[in-house]
Design an enzyme around this catalytic site. Structure first.
Site, mmCIF file in Angstrom:
data_model
loop_
_atom_site.group_PDB
_atom_site.id
_atom_site.type_symbol
_atom_site.label_atom_id
_atom_site.label_comp_id
_atom_site.label_asym_id
_atom_site.label_seq_id
_atom_site.Cartn_x
_atom_site.Cartn_y
_atom_site.Cartn_z
ATOM 1 N N CYS A 103 -1.331 6.131 9.083
ATOM 2 C CA CYS A 103 -1.634 4.818 8.516
ATOM 3 C C CYS A 103 -2.774 5.004 7.528
ATOM 4 O O CYS A 103 -2.809 5.994 6.810
ATOM 5 C CB CYS A 103 -1.977 3.825 9.627
ATOM 6 S SG CYS A 103 -3.322 4.366 10.707
ATOM 7 N N ARG A 163 0.839 -1.195 0.000
ATOM 8 C CA ARG A 163 0.000 0.000 0.000
ATOM 9 C C ARG A 163 0.877 1.250 0.000
ATOM 10 O O ARG A 163 0.568 2.230 -0.696
ATOM 11 C CB ARG A 163 -0.940 0.010 1.203
ATOM 12 C CG ARG A 163 -2.053 -1.012 1.125
ATOM 13 C CD ARG A 163 -2.998 -0.898 2.299
ATOM 14 N NE ARG A 163 -3.825 0.305 2.229
ATOM 15 C CZ ARG A 163 -4.623 0.725 3.205
ATOM 16 N NH1 ARG A 163 -4.673 0.057 4.351
ATOM 17 N NH2 ARG A 163 -5.348 1.829 3.060
#
Length: 296
Positions: free
Chosen positions: A247, A189
């Site tokens: 995050c 990611r």
């Protein structure tokens, strides 16, 4: 050093007076709620606190503040009072994964004004509790039935936000240029190879990858301080300057804040800053740039 408590130490504390308030913050990405797991089996005396509705504010259409915005102080106070938390309480939090969700609860309690020595994470979570042979509420209840919840007195805690540093998007962008901003998401990611949840793939330009999954071993227990320190130094966070974390939605980044403190790279009175909006907020703004690949 950030506080962990072993299952045996928690069991001993629960037999003392006063016992700590234990919060079960188990959570399932994408649902269903872990409330049913709590009802079936839990650490004795633990109260369930829901991440989506009590440890976060509603995301709202388009998630302009991210998928798990910080809860309003009044809402967090209401949730903590519901489970019997007082200003004088010691609180232990646990999940059943790698400790990241427990770290969100730990972070919020610190943010709300609790001193570092009055908030602890159960090392290894509920799995470790069971693995060490500790009894669980629900063990003596017929299969399919819920374990009775104990009576709880109303708490009196007053939430005083500001106990932990917070970044907005502009401050996160600046820290990525002038200090160290750590991205707690999985490497794929971060590199922008996949994005299963948020509007765009990639990372904040200048951020460095330190996946939160690397904070714990295969048994779910937190790594020793020296191993955590080596891991963060390799990512560029050596304790010499300011550091922050983000995050996907602001949850797992809390575990980097905890781990940096546990590693001794940030002092208790000057912890790493958290960007609560994280990538879910950043990527929803088309004016914010996105970097891809291995490099910051």
């Amino acid at each position: 050093m950030a506080d962990l408590i072993t299952p045996r130490a928690l069991a001993d504390s629960l037999a003392g007076h006063p016992p700590p308030v234990v919060l079960d913050v188990r959570w399932r990405l994408g649902g269903p709620s872990a409330r049913a797991d709590h009802a079936a089996r839990r650490v004795p005396g633990a109260a369930f606190v829901d991440l989506d509705t009590e440890l976060a504010a509603p995301a709202g259409p388009g998630a302009p503040r991210g998928r798990h915005p910080l809860p309003e102080p009044e809402r967090l106070q209401e949730a903590l009072r519901r489970v019997g938390v007082h200003d004088s309480s010691t609180v232990v939090v646990y999940d059943d994964a790698d400790g990241s969700v427990a770290a969100r609860a730990w972070w919020l309690l610190r943010w709300a004004g609790f001193a570092a020595d009055r908030v602890a994470i159960l090392d290894g979570g509920f799995a470790a509790w069971l693995a060490e042979g500790c009894s669980a509420a629900g063990d003596d209840v017929p299969a399919g039935e819920a374990a009775p919840e104990p009576a709880r007195e109303q708490g009196t805690v007053v939430v005083r936000p500001g106990g932990m540093p917070v970044l907005d998007a502009d401050a996160a962008a600046g820290l990525a240029r002038t200090g160290v901003l750590l991205d707690a998401r999985a490497a794929a990611r971060y590199r922008g190879e996949t994005e299963p949840v948020d509007p765009r793939a990639g990372h904040i330009p200048g951020a460095r990858n330190a996946p939160s999954a690397g904070n714990a071993g295969q048994d779910g227990r937190w790594l020793p301080p020296d191993e955590l320190a080596a891991r963060f130094r390799a990512a560029g966070a050596d304790g010499a300057g300011p550091v922050g974390a983000y995050c996907g939605s602001g949850v797992t980044a809390s575990s980097l804040v905890f781990a940096l403190e546990r590693a001794g790279l940030t002092p208790v009175d000057a912890p790493a800053a958290l960007y609560p909006g994280s990538w879910s907020e950043w990527s929803a703004d088309p004016d914010r740039p996105a970097a891809t690949g291995e490099s910051p």
